[in-house]
Design a protein around this motif. Sequence first.
Motif, mmCIF file in Angstrom:
data_model
loop_
_atom_site.group_PDB
_atom_site.id
_atom_site.type_symbol
_atom_site.label_atom_id
_atom_site.label_comp_id
_atom_site.label_asym_id
_atom_site.label_seq_id
_atom_site.Cartn_x
_atom_site.Cartn_y
_atom_site.Cartn_z
ATOM 1 N N LEU A 117 0.830 -1.199 0.000
ATOM 2 C CA LEU A 117 0.000 0.000 0.000
ATOM 3 C C LEU A 117 0.869 1.257 0.000
ATOM 4 N N MET A 118 1.980 1.232 0.734
ATOM 5 C CA MET A 118 2.888 2.386 0.711
ATOM 6 C C MET A 118 3.444 2.604 -0.696
ATOM 7 N N LEU A 119 3.750 1.520 -1.394
ATOM 8 C CA LEU A 119 4.217 1.635 -2.778
ATOM 9 C C LEU A 119 3.120 2.244 -3.647
ATOM 10 N N ALA A 120 1.872 1.832 -3.407
ATOM 11 C CA ALA A 120 0.753 2.392 -4.167
ATOM 12 C C ALA A 120 0.600 3.885 -3.898
ATOM 13 N N LEU A 121 0.824 4.311 -2.662
ATOM 14 C CA LEU A 121 0.750 5.746 -2.363
ATOM 15 C C LEU A 121 1.820 6.516 -3.129
ATOM 16 N N ARG A 122 3.006 5.956 -3.203
ATOM 17 C CA ARG A 122 4.093 6.639 -3.905
ATOM 18 C C ARG A 122 3.794 6.770 -5.396
ATOM 19 N N THR A 123 3.178 5.752 -5.977
ATOM 20 C CA THR A 123 2.974 5.764 -7.430
ATOM 21 C C THR A 123 1.705 6.503 -7.850
ATOM 22 N N THR A 124 0.819 6.806 -6.897
ATOM 23 C CA THR A 124 -0.406 7.535 -7.247
ATOM 24 C C THR A 124 -0.412 8.963 -6.697
ATOM 25 N N PHE A 125 0.631 9.352 -6.004
ATOM 26 C CA PHE A 125 0.703 10.679 -5.397
ATOM 27 C C PHE A 125 0.524 11.767 -6.449
ATOM 28 N N SER A 158 8.674 6.592 5.020
ATOM 29 C CA SER A 158 9.678 5.780 5.704
ATOM 30 C C SER A 158 8.987 4.951 6.778
ATOM 31 N N ARG A 159 9.629 3.843 7.141
ATOM 32 C CA ARG A 159 9.068 3.000 8.186
ATOM 33 C C ARG A 159 9.400 3.583 9.563
ATOM 34 N N GLY A 160 8.437 3.527 10.472
ATOM 35 C CA GLY A 160 8.673 3.994 11.831
ATOM 36 C C GLY A 160 7.739 5.123 12.225
ATOM 37 N N GLU A 161 7.793 5.486 13.492
ATOM 38 C CA GLU A 161 6.940 6.538 14.017
ATOM 39 C C GLU A 161 7.467 7.918 13.638
ATOM 40 N N ALA A 162 6.554 8.876 13.568
ATOM 41 C CA ALA A 162 6.929 10.266 13.323
ATOM 42 C C ALA A 162 7.042 10.977 14.666
ATOM 43 N N PRO A 163 8.151 11.661 14.949
ATOM 44 C CA PRO A 163 8.346 12.286 16.260
ATOM 45 C C PRO A 163 7.259 13.291 16.643
ATOM 46 N N ALA A 164 6.864 14.150 15.725
ATOM 47 C CA ALA A 164 5.860 15.180 16.045
ATOM 48 C C ALA A 164 4.945 15.374 14.842
ATOM 49 N N PRO A 165 4.083 14.398 14.561
ATOM 50 C CA PRO A 165 3.240 14.492 13.361
ATOM 51 C C PRO A 165 2.154 15.542 13.492
ATOM 52 N N ASP A 166 1.763 16.105 12.364
ATOM 53 C CA ASP A 166 0.629 17.024 12.355
ATOM 54 C C ASP A 166 -0.686 16.267 12.521
ATOM 55 N N ALA A 167 -0.696 15.017 12.058
ATOM 56 C CA ALA A 167 -1.888 14.176 12.194
ATOM 57 C C ALA A 167 -1.457 12.714 12.267
ATOM 58 N N VAL A 168 -2.254 11.928 12.943
ATOM 59 C CA VAL A 168 -2.050 10.486 13.033
ATOM 60 C C VAL A 168 -3.312 9.804 12.529
ATOM 61 N N ILE A 169 -3.148 8.891 11.574
ATOM 62 C CA ILE A 169 -4.277 8.117 11.045
ATOM 63 C C ILE A 169 -4.067 6.676 11.464
ATOM 64 N N ALA A 173 -4.756 -1.633 6.826
ATOM 65 C CA ALA A 173 -4.348 -1.355 5.446
ATOM 66 C C ALA A 173 -5.538 -1.345 4.490
ATOM 67 N N ALA A 174 -6.496 -2.260 4.686
ATOM 68 C CA ALA A 174 -7.645 -2.320 3.778
ATOM 69 C C ALA A 174 -8.482 -1.048 3.871
ATOM 70 N N THR A 175 -8.679 -0.532 5.081
ATOM 71 C CA THR A 175 -9.466 0.693 5.244
ATOM 72 C C THR A 175 -8.728 1.892 4.670
ATOM 73 N N LEU A 176 -7.421 1.985 4.918
ATOM 74 C CA LEU A 176 -6.666 3.099 4.357
ATOM 75 C C LEU A 176 -6.707 3.065 2.833
ATOM 76 N N ARG A 177 -6.635 1.882 2.271
ATOM 77 C CA ARG A 177 -6.731 1.752 0.817
ATOM 78 C C ARG A 177 -8.068 2.287 0.316
ATOM 79 N N ALA A 178 -9.159 1.964 1.032
ATOM 80 C CA ALA A 178 -10.480 2.456 0.640
ATOM 81 C C ALA A 178 -10.574 3.971 0.804
ATOM 82 N N LEU A 179 -9.923 4.504 1.828
ATOM 83 C CA LEU A 179 -9.961 5.944 2.060
ATOM 84 C C LEU A 179 -9.225 6.712 0.972
ATOM 85 N N VAL A 180 -8.001 6.298 0.668
ATOM 86 C CA VAL A 180 -7.205 7.089 -0.272
ATOM 87 C C VAL A 180 -7.695 6.958 -1.705
#
Length: 220
Positions: A117-125, A158-169, A173-180
Amino acid sequence: MAGKRWYDDPCGVARALDMVGERWALLVVRELLLGPKRFTDLRAGLSTASQNVLTQRLRELEEAGIVRRRGLAPPASGTGYELTDRGRELEPVLLALARWGSRLPLTSEADLSADALMLALRTTFDAPAARGFHAVVELRLGVDRFRAEVSGDRLTLSRGEAPAPDAVIETDAATLRALVFGACPLGDAPVRVAGEVEVAERFLGLFPRPAPRQADAGSC
């Protein structure tokens, strides 16, 4: 690589396929693009590959200098697999294949792995739609954590947590795929958003579903 099939063709394409043309080989590379994984995590991402086949592919990729074993730092434990510099050179190849394949008819109803799914995000951005948008979003997909940064017209994952994200979702994976890809609006999805909801909504709208490839016109 005893028993491995070879093309016996001097073409560069054939020589590349001698290394990564076996079934599952490139998908192993896909699962490692964002960082190392344990064998059990690779199996989770490639759930329809048998343990024996996955073990064989990893052995072949190690022998080809594409994958190597490494000890994993806490909180992970034990030994994992990561791409070598030679293996990382396959990244643009996989991105090009993903873009090409995303416009073909969908033939599987299986869920995407988190890394797929991360690869799909990169290729559809949608870079033009992201101009002027700067944000860091942490994606929590079960046990997987990814840091997504949009800066101007560029997406970095990148893999891993974000130190100070503006948002956390936080979802799966299936739901995120449906959302994006527009199959489900944010308000109707089993998802938890922390931080700036507007940032999360803007981020989710940056990944239009690829237009299907039109069939070539036939000739009389």
